[in-house]
Design an enzyme around this catalytic site. Sequence first.
Site, PDB file in Angstrom:
ATOM      1  N   CYS A 171       0.856  -1.186   0.000  1.00 13.07           N
ATOM      2  CA  CYS A 171       0.000   0.000   0.000  1.00 13.07           C
ATOM      3  C   CYS A 171       0.889   1.232   0.000  1.00 13.07           C
ATOM      4  O   CYS A 171       1.940   1.231   0.616  1.00 13.07           O
ATOM      5  CB  CYS A 171      -0.877  -0.012   1.253  1.00 13.07           C
TER       6      CYS A 171
ATOM      7  N   GLU B 150       1.832  -4.283  -5.563  1.00 14.11           N
ATOM      8  CA  GLU B 150       0.776  -5.288  -5.595  1.00 14.11           C
ATOM      9  C   GLU B 150      -0.302  -4.873  -6.590  1.00 14.11           C
ATOM     10  O   GLU B 150      -0.715  -3.719  -6.637  1.00 14.11           O
ATOM     11  CB  GLU B 150       0.185  -5.466  -4.188  1.00 14.11           C
TER      12      GLU B 150
END
Length: 466
Positions: free
Chosen positions: A321, A355
């Site tokens: 994140c 990601e």
Amino acid sequence: MKGTDSQPEIVEGCRLPVLLRNGDGWHMAEILGKKDLKGKNLYYIHYEDFNKRLDEWVTEERMDIAKLVQPSKEAKTPKKEGVKSGTESRPSSPEREVVSTPNGSAAPTTGNKKFSSSSRKRKGADDSEIDPLATPTSSRNNTPTLGLQQQNNVALNEDGSKKPRQTGSMVAHHDDIVTRMKNVEMIELGKYRIRPWYFSPYPQELTSLSIVYICEFCLKYVKSKKCLERHIQKCLLRYPPGNEIYRKGNISFFEIDGRKNKAYAQNLCLLAKLFLDHKTLYYDTDPFLFYVMCEQDCKGYHIVGYFSKEKESTEDYNVACILTLPPFQKKGFGKLLIEFSYELSKCEGKTGSPEKPLSDLGLLSYRSYWSQTILEILITMTPSEGNDRPVITINDISEMTSIKKEDVISTLQHLNLINYYKGQYIITLSHEQIDTQNKAMEKRKVRIDPKCLHWQPKDWSKRGKW
């Protein structure tokens, strides 16, 4: 409001044109909620094809009720999930780098229409984005905590051992009405007051306040200015509770272990969720490291942004994140965070990638970084011995930058640099592309200096339990 002969009933799930906040025409929107304010009805609406950060409360004066479309029976608006005390039901879900107005609020602009189609989020498993967060459960004092229901969510092998996670997010998409609506009106963080963009499961008693006050050093949240002043007098922190692994000028990076500093990591996740969409808070911060970037002055180290990464990633993700707080966006800090994540990958001797899938604006941020980094190498190359042109391979670029091969290839294709000529692939650069690159690099005043990074990668697979 009950329907009448002259005006139909306005309920959740209805669709109708709404006048944009800046007065720039009408746009179709969905009714998500309704409340009464001093005898006047307010409706919470979501503009179709626009990012949810533009959702807002509007009055009937801005709605074209004559064109109201009732919700179809086949596609009802999702019902509200049960809300327990102190806990909002699972937040629906980046990355990410988002445009903000000067006061920290978001407003629709003509430019939004250019990327509105990419703001649509795919439903299902692919809605997971780059975030290690999941739904916190409620403790007895109505404070959100993470980690109470881990065993209910852990996948097991046939022999009963725990399966490795395939991603760092473990995100499930729960698009219920409660979590589609912003629940915090304003936060005060240090000298900034910021209007949040998305839902975050702060305690229910805080969401009814006009402002939630957050300590900029430990990220603890309180309900009033007086409570914050008392807390600051007692708070011992003036920097994130981890190891300072980088410092140059007034920029520092701190590494925080999600197991050793759970309270800080959880508070950081709650704060980040206010500005990250299409994700849920992950129940356990133990498997993650958090890298917090700060600006230093005489009062302490002030958080600018952060990224998190899994201690062990089966997919070689170097970022789970990433977020730059709104007051610091559009100043180059986003690229600085990305650049730092790749410097860590270089120290590890690995190639890394964020990601997937990235959000629309997250992809723009990364693609911009990848493009500038790769072009910087290509432009500075010199012809090899015995050849009148420079020679380089995809693997070479990947090893030099720590950017995964797949990301290198997609970037070269996006820039339209790869051409097939006389039986081989060649990279061609135009003078215009070189000029654009040089101008872009001139704007990047602050860069990561590898000499100022003092960090040794750890082999978490040999450390047993975190």
